[in-house]
Design an enzyme around this catalytic site. Structure first.
Site, PDB file in Angstrom:
ATOM      1  N   ASP A  56       0.907  -0.659   0.346  1.00  0.00           N
ATOM      2  CA  ASP A  56      -0.205  -0.306  -0.057  1.00  0.00           C
ATOM      3  C   ASP A  56       0.930   1.756  -0.163  1.00  0.00           C
ATOM      4  O   ASP A  56       0.424   2.183   0.056  1.00  0.00           O
ATOM      5  CB  ASP A  56      -0.946  -0.310   1.009  1.00  0.00           C
ATOM      6  CG  ASP A  56      -0.492  -0.050   2.086  1.00  0.00           C
ATOM      7  OD1 ASP A  56       0.702  -0.123   2.429  1.00  0.00           O
ATOM      8  OD2 ASP A  56      -1.368  -0.127   3.142  1.00  0.00           O
ATOM      9  N   SER A  57       1.985   0.918  -0.172  1.00  0.00           N
ATOM     10  CA  SER A  57       2.587   2.775  -0.099  1.00  0.00           C
ATOM     11  C   SER A  57       2.871   2.306  -1.444  1.00  0.00           C
ATOM     12  O   SER A  57       3.648   4.612  -1.927  1.00  0.00           O
ATOM     13  CB  SER A  57       4.491   1.231  -0.248  1.00  0.00           C
ATOM     14  OG  SER A  57       5.153   0.298  -1.224  1.00  0.00           O
ATOM     15  N   ASP A  95      -0.799  -6.079  -0.103  1.00  0.00           N
ATOM     16  CA  ASP A  95      -0.705  -5.847   0.880  1.00  0.00           C
ATOM     17  C   ASP A  95      -2.287  -5.229   1.348  1.00  0.00           C
ATOM     18  O   ASP A  95      -3.337  -4.257   0.577  1.00  0.00           O
ATOM     19  CB  ASP A  95      -0.454  -4.095   0.902  1.00  0.00           C
ATOM     20  CG  ASP A  95       0.637  -3.468   1.968  1.00  0.00           C
ATOM     21  OD1 ASP A  95      -0.610  -5.136   3.088  1.00  0.00           O
ATOM     22  OD2 ASP A  95       1.080  -2.989   2.420  1.00  0.00           O
ATOM     23  N   GLU A 126      -1.228  -5.495   8.912  1.00  0.00           N
ATOM     24  CA  GLU A 126      -0.858  -4.578   9.859  1.00  0.00           C
ATOM     25  C   GLU A 126      -0.997  -4.717  10.987  1.00  0.00           C
ATOM     26  O   GLU A 126      -2.417  -4.651  11.263  1.00  0.00           O
ATOM     27  CB  GLU A 126      -0.386  -3.217   9.487  1.00  0.00           C
ATOM     28  CG  GLU A 126       0.555  -3.165   8.391  1.00  0.00           C
ATOM     29  CD  GLU A 126      -0.057  -1.784   7.777  1.00  0.00           C
ATOM     30  OE1 GLU A 126       0.094  -0.747   8.283  1.00  0.00           O
ATOM     31  OE2 GLU A 126       1.042  -1.029   7.360  1.00  0.00           O
ATOM     32  N   GLU A 193       9.043  -4.035  10.419  1.00  0.00           N
ATOM     33  CA  GLU A 193       9.916  -2.496  10.033  1.00  0.00           C
ATOM     34  C   GLU A 193       9.981  -1.958  11.485  1.00  0.00           C
ATOM     35  O   GLU A 193       9.400  -1.341  12.191  1.00  0.00           O
ATOM     36  CB  GLU A 193       8.342  -2.530   9.544  1.00  0.00           C
ATOM     37  CG  GLU A 193       8.758  -0.907   8.761  1.00  0.00           C
ATOM     38  CD  GLU A 193       7.854  -0.536   7.694  1.00  0.00           C
ATOM     39  OE1 GLU A 193       6.961  -1.132   6.989  1.00  0.00           O
ATOM     40  OE2 GLU A 193       7.889   0.765   7.486  1.00  0.00           O
TER      41      GLU A 193
HETATM   42  O1  KIV Z   1       3.167  -1.190   2.268  1.00  0.00           O
HETATM   43  C1  KIV Z   1       4.773  -1.729   1.617  1.00  0.00           C
HETATM   44  O2  KIV Z   1       5.271  -1.273   0.739  1.00  0.00           O
HETATM   45  C2  KIV Z   1       5.566  -2.559   2.596  1.00  0.00           C
HETATM   46  C3  KIV Z   1       6.622  -2.540   2.778  1.00  0.00           C
HETATM   47  C4  KIV Z   1       7.629  -1.346   3.518  1.00  0.00           C
HETATM   48  C5  KIV Z   1       6.927  -3.511   3.785  1.00  0.00           C
HETATM   49  O3  KIV Z   1       4.770  -2.292   3.128  1.00  0.00           O
END
Ligand code: KIV
Length: 278
Positions: A56-57, A95, A126, A193
């Site tokens: 979700d980045s 994610d 998460e 993380e």
């Molecule tokens: O959303 C993401 O890219 C992540 C990674 C940084 C582990 O959760």
């Protein structure tokens, strides 16, 4: 005429969920990166990346938001389907966005299109505590889960920023307990993380499922970075200490990704300078 007596390289097996656990048992480091489209996915796969996360980045590095909170399930399904078309061997992880797994019913409704239409093999979510129910509900219904502890960016409002977690003894004890709890609930993989390197090493030793670190020191079973960070595209933000610009070293995008895979596999990245102390 001149026979080549060297044995042909064994073809790389497709990375499955059981294979991740085998890699941990064999001491083979898991090299992982994020991707959001088919073109980069193809490049990552060809370079030998084991697992690709549609993080979700994408809310920050693709959509331009200031956090991951605005990302929707439909955004993740769309980008996961794009990435899946570029992969042949790597395991695909999708994610789960903010609040899309707050209850078990919501979690299965969100995860199903990620596997069915996005063609992911695993979903990531998460936290622990009340979310253990969602992990258990998915795992018992054959949806592999990657848990994510430590700095959980979807908690940014409560945490008050993106900060290293688990530095005080009480917080470290909670993280140790949460790591066991997500494993017991059925998680097959755990992202750690921004936690002190020694704590991540301890959790990794303690668990029979693999850990993937990002800002969690050198002793996790694997590593992950956001693709844009690895390529030095930091969109104006201060670069966190766990990030290394592999483009400078690799000379090209393909070279950078290959250099990252090599460094992770050979335990040359991350080093102590990329980690945090308690
Ligand atoms: O959303 C993401 O890219 C992540 C990674 C940084 C582990 O959760």
């Amino acid at each position: 005429m001149y026979a080549d007596n060297s044995a042909p390289a064994a073809p790389r097996p497709a990375v499955t969920v059981p294979r991740l656990r085998q890699m941990k048992a064999d001491g083979e480091r898991i090299a992982s990166l994020t991707a959001y489209d088919a073109g980069f996915a193809r490049t990552l796969d060809a370079a030998g990346i084991d697992a690709v996360l549609v993080g979700d980045s994408l809310g920050m590095v693709v959509q331009g938001h200031g956090s991951t909170l605005p990302v929707t399930v439909e955004d993740i399904v769309y980008h996961t389907a794009c990435v899946s078309r570029g992969l042949r061997k790597a395991l695909l992880i999708a994610d789960m966005p903010f609040q899309s797994y707050a209850t078990p019913e919501h979690a299965i409704a969100s995860a199903t299109p990620m596997l069915a239409r996005g063609r992911a093999s695993m979903v990531k979510l998460e936290g622990a505590g009340p979310l253990l129910e969602s992990i258990r509900f998915l795992a018992e219904r054959d949806i592999p889960v990657c848990a994510h502890l430590g700095l959980t960016p979807q908690s940014v409002l409560r945490l008050g920023g993106y900060k290293v977690q688990g530095r005080e003894e009480a917080a470290a004890a909670r993280l140790r307990a949460d790591a066991r709890a997500v494993r017991d609930a059925g998680a097959d993989l755990l992202v750690l993380e921004c936690v002190p390197s020694a704590l991540a090493a301890e959790i990794t030793q303690d668990l029979d499922i693999p850990t993937i670190g990002i800002g969690a020191g050198a002793d996790c079973d694997g590593q992950i970075l956001v693709l844009h960070d690895l390529l030095g595209l930091n969109s104006g933000h201060r670069r966190p200490r766990f990030v290394k610009d592999f483009l400078a070293e690799g000379g090209s995008i393909e070279g950078a990704i290959k250099a990252y895979v090599r460094a992770v596999k050979n335990r040359e990245f991350p080093t102590a300078e990329h980690g945090y102390e308690a």
